[in-house]
Design a protein around this motif. Sequence first.
Motif, PDB file in Angstrom:
ATOM      1  N   MET A   1       0.850  -1.183   0.000  1.00  0.00           N
ATOM      2  CA  MET A   1       0.000   0.000   0.000  1.00  0.00           C
ATOM      3  C   MET A   1       0.878   1.222   0.000  1.00  0.00           C
ATOM      4  SD  MET A   1      -2.498   0.595   3.164  1.00  0.00           S
ATOM      5  CE  MET A   1      -1.842  -0.652   4.203  1.00  0.00           C
ATOM      6  N   ASN A   2       0.386   2.219  -0.562  1.00  0.00           N
ATOM      7  CA  ASN A   2       1.078   3.485  -0.525  1.00  0.00           C
ATOM      8  C   ASN A   2       0.859   4.006   0.874  1.00  0.00           C
ATOM      9  OD1 ASN A   2       1.122   6.266  -0.550  1.00  0.00           O
ATOM     10  ND2 ASN A   2       0.693   6.263  -2.721  1.00  0.00           N
ATOM     11  N   ASP A   3       1.749   4.828   1.345  1.00  0.00           N
ATOM     12  CA  ASP A   3       1.433   5.327   2.660  1.00  0.00           C
ATOM     13  C   ASP A   3       0.513   6.507   2.534  1.00  0.00           C
ATOM     14  OD1 ASP A   3       1.623   5.574   5.479  1.00  0.00           O
ATOM     15  OD2 ASP A   3       2.037   7.579   4.817  1.00  0.00           O
ATOM     16  N   SER A   4      -0.702   6.281   2.393  1.00  0.00           N
ATOM     17  CA  SER A   4      -1.634   7.381   2.364  1.00  0.00           C
ATOM     18  C   SER A   4      -2.878   6.834   3.015  1.00  0.00           C
ATOM     19  CB  SER A   4      -1.907   7.812   0.951  1.00  0.00           C
ATOM     20  OG  SER A   4      -1.246   7.012   0.057  1.00  0.00           O
ATOM     21  N   HIS A   5      -3.834   7.671   3.183  1.00  0.00           N
ATOM     22  CA  HIS A   5      -5.001   7.229   3.915  1.00  0.00           C
ATOM     23  C   HIS A   5      -5.918   6.468   3.015  1.00  0.00           C
ATOM     24  CE1 HIS A   5      -3.926  10.231   6.820  1.00  0.00           C
ATOM     25  NE2 HIS A   5      -3.368  10.719   5.758  1.00  0.00           N
ATOM     26  N   HIS A   6      -6.585   5.519   3.569  1.00  0.00           N
ATOM     27  CA  HIS A   6      -7.721   5.034   2.821  1.00  0.00           C
ATOM     28  C   HIS A   6      -8.791   4.634   3.791  1.00  0.00           C
ATOM     29  CE1 HIS A   6      -7.213   0.716   3.607  1.00  0.00           C
ATOM     30  NE2 HIS A   6      -5.946   1.012   3.659  1.00  0.00           N
ATOM     31  N   ARG A   7     -10.003   4.894   3.393  1.00  0.00           N
ATOM     32  CA  ARG A   7     -11.125   4.392   4.160  1.00  0.00           C
ATOM     33  C   ARG A   7     -11.568   3.128   3.481  1.00  0.00           C
ATOM     34  NH1 ARG A   7     -14.622   9.370   6.379  1.00  0.00           N
ATOM     35  NH2 ARG A   7     -12.856  10.522   7.160  1.00  0.00           N
TER      36      ARG A   7
ATOM     37  N   ASP B   1       6.276  -5.764  -9.147  1.00  0.00           N
ATOM     38  CA  ASP B   1       5.463  -5.442  -7.971  1.00  0.00           C
ATOM     39  C   ASP B   1       4.312  -4.531  -8.372  1.00  0.00           C
ATOM     40  OD1 ASP B   1       4.381  -4.850  -5.524  1.00  0.00           O
ATOM     41  OD2 ASP B   1       6.168  -3.878  -4.696  1.00  0.00           O
ATOM     42  N   ALA B   2       3.156  -5.116  -8.638  1.00  0.00           N
ATOM     43  CA  ALA B   2       1.942  -4.325  -8.880  1.00  0.00           C
ATOM     44  C   ALA B   2       0.936  -4.719  -7.811  1.00  0.00           C
ATOM     45  CB  ALA B   2       1.386  -4.581 -10.269  1.00  0.00           C
ATOM     46  N   TRP B   3       0.331  -3.733  -7.180  1.00  0.00           N
ATOM     47  CA  TRP B   3      -0.528  -3.989  -6.022  1.00  0.00           C
ATOM     48  C   TRP B   3      -1.473  -2.805  -5.839  1.00  0.00           C
ATOM     49  CZ3 TRP B   3      -1.917  -2.007  -1.246  1.00  0.00           C
ATOM     50  CH2 TRP B   3      -2.416  -2.912  -0.297  1.00  0.00           C
ATOM     51  N   ASN B   4      -2.677  -3.091  -5.365  1.00  0.00           N
ATOM     52  CA  ASN B   4      -3.568  -2.023  -4.910  1.00  0.00           C
ATOM     53  C   ASN B   4      -4.505  -2.611  -3.865  1.00  0.00           C
ATOM     54  OD1 ASN B   4      -6.021  -3.046  -6.184  1.00  0.00           O
ATOM     55  ND2 ASN B   4      -5.094  -2.418  -8.126  1.00  0.00           N
ATOM     56  N   VAL B   5      -5.376  -1.769  -3.318  1.00  0.00           N
ATOM     57  CA  VAL B   5      -6.222  -2.217  -2.216  1.00  0.00           C
ATOM     58  C   VAL B   5      -7.178  -3.338  -2.655  1.00  0.00           C
ATOM     59  CG1 VAL B   5      -8.029  -1.425  -0.598  1.00  0.00           C
ATOM     60  CG2 VAL B   5      -5.895  -0.154  -0.820  1.00  0.00           C
TER      61      VAL B   5
ATOM     62  N   LYS C   1      -2.471  -9.024 -11.540  1.00  0.00           N
ATOM     63  CA  LYS C   1      -2.053 -10.427 -11.478  1.00  0.00           C
ATOM     64  C   LYS C   1      -0.737 -10.605 -10.716  1.00  0.00           C
ATOM     65  CE  LYS C   1       0.178 -10.709 -16.077  1.00  0.00           C
ATOM     66  NZ  LYS C   1       0.123  -9.291 -16.461  1.00  0.00           N
ATOM     67  N   GLU C   2       0.090  -9.569 -10.681  1.00  0.00           N
ATOM     68  CA  GLU C   2       1.365  -9.660  -9.944  1.00  0.00           C
ATOM     69  C   GLU C   2       1.126  -9.829  -8.446  1.00  0.00           C
ATOM     70  OE1 GLU C   2       0.620  -7.386 -12.202  1.00  0.00           O
ATOM     71  OE2 GLU C   2       2.246  -7.178 -13.640  1.00  0.00           O
ATOM     72  N   GLU C   3       0.028  -9.254  -7.940  1.00  0.00           N
ATOM     73  CA  GLU C   3      -0.372  -9.351  -6.529  1.00  0.00           C
ATOM     74  C   GLU C   3       0.720  -8.985  -5.536  1.00  0.00           C
ATOM     75  OE1 GLU C   3      -2.685 -13.094  -5.920  1.00  0.00           O
ATOM     76  OE2 GLU C   3      -2.984 -12.139  -3.950  1.00  0.00           O
ATOM     77  N   GLY C   4       1.360  -7.892  -5.753  1.00  0.00           N
ATOM     78  CA  GLY C   4       2.336  -7.432  -4.766  1.00  0.00           C
ATOM     79  C   GLY C   4       3.741  -7.881  -5.097  1.00  0.00           C
ATOM     80  N   PRO C   5       4.649  -7.821  -4.121  1.00  0.00           N
ATOM     81  CA  PRO C   5       4.460  -7.778  -2.667  1.00  0.00           C
ATOM     82  C   PRO C   5       4.268  -6.398  -2.037  1.00  0.00           C
ATOM     83  CG  PRO C   5       6.789  -8.006  -3.194  1.00  0.00           C
ATOM     84  CD  PRO C   5       6.063  -8.015  -4.507  1.00  0.00           C
ATOM     85  N   ASP C   6       4.140  -5.308  -2.813  1.00  0.00           N
ATOM     86  CA  ASP C   6       3.944  -3.965  -2.259  1.00  0.00           C
ATOM     87  C   ASP C   6       5.077  -3.546  -1.337  1.00  0.00           C
ATOM     88  OD1 ASP C   6       2.862  -1.508  -1.646  1.00  0.00           O
ATOM     89  OD2 ASP C   6       1.601  -2.309  -0.037  1.00  0.00           O
TER      90      ASP C   6
ATOM     91  N   GLU D   1      -2.411  -8.549   7.683  1.00  0.00           N
ATOM     92  CA  GLU D   1      -2.613  -7.380   6.838  1.00  0.00           C
ATOM     93  C   GLU D   1      -1.285  -6.651   6.605  1.00  0.00           C
ATOM     94  OE1 GLU D   1      -3.290  -6.675  11.034  1.00  0.00           O
ATOM     95  OE2 GLU D   1      -4.423  -7.905   9.646  1.00  0.00           O
ATOM     96  N   ALA D   2      -0.350  -6.847   7.524  1.00  0.00           N
ATOM     97  CA  ALA D   2       0.925  -6.164   7.386  1.00  0.00           C
ATOM     98  C   ALA D   2       1.889  -6.951   6.515  1.00  0.00           C
ATOM     99  CB  ALA D   2       1.539  -5.963   8.758  1.00  0.00           C
ATOM    100  N   GLU D   3       1.702  -8.250   6.495  1.00  0.00           N
ATOM    101  CA  GLU D   3       2.571  -9.050   5.641  1.00  0.00           C
ATOM    102  C   GLU D   3       2.119  -8.961   4.197  1.00  0.00           C
ATOM    103  OE1 GLU D   3       2.760 -12.992   7.391  1.00  0.00           O
ATOM    104  OE2 GLU D   3       2.851 -12.013   9.339  1.00  0.00           O
ATOM    105  N   GLY D   4       0.892  -8.466   4.004  1.00  0.00           N
ATOM    106  CA  GLY D   4       0.397  -8.279   2.655  1.00  0.00           C
ATOM    107  C   GLY D   4       0.011  -9.600   2.046  1.00  0.00           C
ATOM    108  N   THR D   5       0.424  -9.801   0.818  1.00  0.00           N
ATOM    109  CA  THR D   5      -0.019 -10.983   0.097  1.00  0.00           C
ATOM    110  C   THR D   5       0.848 -12.190   0.455  1.00  0.00           C
ATOM    111  OG1 THR D   5       1.130  -9.886  -1.683  1.00  0.00           O
ATOM    112  CG2 THR D   5      -1.242  -9.943  -1.811  1.00  0.00           C
ATOM    113  N   ASN D   6       1.356 -12.157   1.682  1.00  0.00           N
ATOM    114  CA  ASN D   6       2.137 -13.279   2.189  1.00  0.00           C
ATOM    115  C   ASN D   6       3.397 -13.558   1.396  1.00  0.00           C
ATOM    116  OD1 ASN D   6       0.790 -13.929   4.500  1.00  0.00           O
ATOM    117  ND2 ASN D   6      -0.774 -15.076   3.391  1.00  0.00           N
ATOM    118  N   LYS D   7       3.883 -12.530   0.715  1.00  0.00           N
ATOM    119  CA  LYS D   7       5.144 -12.722   0.005  1.00  0.00           C
ATOM    120  C   LYS D   7       6.308 -12.293   0.888  1.00  0.00           C
ATOM    121  CE  LYS D   7       3.440 -12.545  -4.676  1.00  0.00           C
ATOM    122  NZ  LYS D   7       3.283 -11.760  -5.887  1.00  0.00           N
TER     123      LYS D   7
END
Length: 641
Positions: free
Chosen positions: A1-7, A412-416, A427-432, A507-513
């Motif tokens: 994730m980018n370090d920005s806010h998201h709801r 590394d392509a990733w989004n919420v 399809k890359e699914e992170g690892p962000d 949630e912090a490990e992300g896509t478990n990569k």
Amino acid sequence: MNDSHHRSPRSSVTSNTVSAWRAKLFLCLSLTASCFFPALAVAADAAATPPTGEQVYLERCAQCHEGGVPKAPHKMFLQMMATDAIHDALSTGIMQQQATGLSAAARVAVAEYLGGQSLADSQAKPEAQRCSGPAAKFDLNSPPAKAGWGMDRQNRRFVPAEIGGLAAADLPKLKLKWAFGYPKAQRARSQPLVALGAVYVGSQDGTVHALDFATGCTRWTFRASAEVRTAIQMDGWVAGTPAPARPLLYFGDLMARVYAVDALTGELVWKTKVDDHPNATVTAAPVLYDGRLYVPVSSLEVSSAGDPKYACCTFRGSIHALDAKTGATIWQSYTIPAAPSQTGTTSVGTAILGPSGAPIWNTPVLDTKRGVLYAGTGENYSSPADDRSDALLAFRLTDGKVLWARQKTSGDAWNVGCMLQNANCPKEEGPDVDFGAASILTTLPDGTDVLLAGQKSGDVYAVRPEDGSFVWHRKVGRGGIQGGVHFGMALDGNTLYVPISDMTGEEAEGTNKNKGPPRAGMHALNATTGEVLWSTLADDRCHGLQYCEPGISAAVTAIPGAVIAGHMDGRLRAYEQATGKVLWETETRQPFATVNGVAGMGGSMGGGSGPVVQQGHLLVNSGYGLYFHLPGNVLLVYAPE
Ligand code: HEC
């Protein structure tokens, strides 16, 4: 994730209304009244039953503010604005025409609906603790010591004794001198600046505060449209020489606006929107040098993509160079050279646009010798991943030309959409694993220059500033979507301090990569070789408390003999340079009586700012109520007894 806010992503309730309006609005290229609306229920019924804010929003705003019109900030952004700023936009600002025909009550209702607080509350000014007498006076003989988020142009975050007035041996004598409570805030992310006998700091509700350094009373406040979480930058001058007639402060807000404000009065001098993308944001501090302001541009599109109907993605990170006097553009240089185009369609039929992303959310490092600025990028938001994500880039100061780009993690392509496991996840699914922390430029004891960079993957690199080529690499932490290295390392001579976050939740490990045991805590490396000198892993004092983590997300700050770090569990600690032993610590996760009478509470420390040491004082923010961290709203100022 980018370090920005998201709801959490918006519901799709309004989507039909939105698409019905979309075609029509695309024909309407200007935002003039002539392209405006048939009389809507909201306006017609206003006299009878006042519409709710949500009704007004759905009928009069959603069609543009949920992707329908280029440049219109997404609803998610409007929700992060203060109620009075939204109300001002409708009454006297750039949305006046769009608000034509809305009753006064409807304007208030929609502003309150989006802003999430009453108009009266948002307008309340902290008058009670205004400074008077000598505390109200700015001291022009006290210019900013070492300007900038990074404490010096090389971003070393090392404060020498003559500026900081604090050595390791003084730390155990520190006591809380005063605390300030940010009103209406759950997080405190703007690193304070000490100058002119004042503390300048931004805050979540968009207020920039000028506080008396000695007592914390308020000299002036300035209201930006949305959260100010960048550090405040200031024109410096040499102590003892005449001060500029009008010293200026610079900062950015969440709506990608950059402001220049008079440091003595809080008056606006200029403001500039630094990117046309509706989701663009400025979160890292701009760099001020030689009459120019170099602004790193990031975005929240990573979160918009959480909606599977959102055509992801069109934002590209950039550095935007502005004339510091006027705010006029000198150049804007993108991390990704070509504008995105359609590359495919998701399984639910939404267009995929790319390459996109590679935002910059760290403060660039200035190399005056080579006339270059270096910055690290974040992940791509969509497929295909290109070679500019998770990379270090060198921008030429004169014209922004990218002289070299070195990618550290490819593909590394990733989004919420990945967090929500929906069709918009590339399809890359992170690892962000962005470069979220600012890089450091230094000359090693053997005379060679290196750029030291820490990544969210937990990797640390030394590369040559000439071409980004490899000097050494060390894997220090496990890594995760909130670091690894999250916001900033520090350097004292040949000792590189590497704070590691390594959160424990999935949630912090992300896509478990990001696999392996967490290494949360403080680590010291030999900057010449990359060898680990010591590691002090953080013990767990959270005892199962939700949103509490032992590691370090915030940037850290070095003083002679020690490094000071705010932890995500609320502890502020100092580690001895030679051994990594904890020399001093204090708990910030507790209530505080504040000088401005706002109920003060500390929480997690993180989110971009780090400890500031100046004139024998230590200043820190506590509170990071976002992304699974503990909320809080205080600025704490410590000094030896
Ligand atoms: C016809 C399209 C359109 C409609 C309808 C519309 N907006 Fe906007 N709005 C925009 C655009 C475009 C911008 C960005 C303008 C810019 O930055 O130059 C914007 C900007 C804003 C801003 C940001 C102001 C700032 O300080 O940056 C607010 C707040 C806002 N709109 C609120 C609303 C509300 C509330 C409504 C409904 C009452 C509404 N808008 C209706 C197109 C629209």
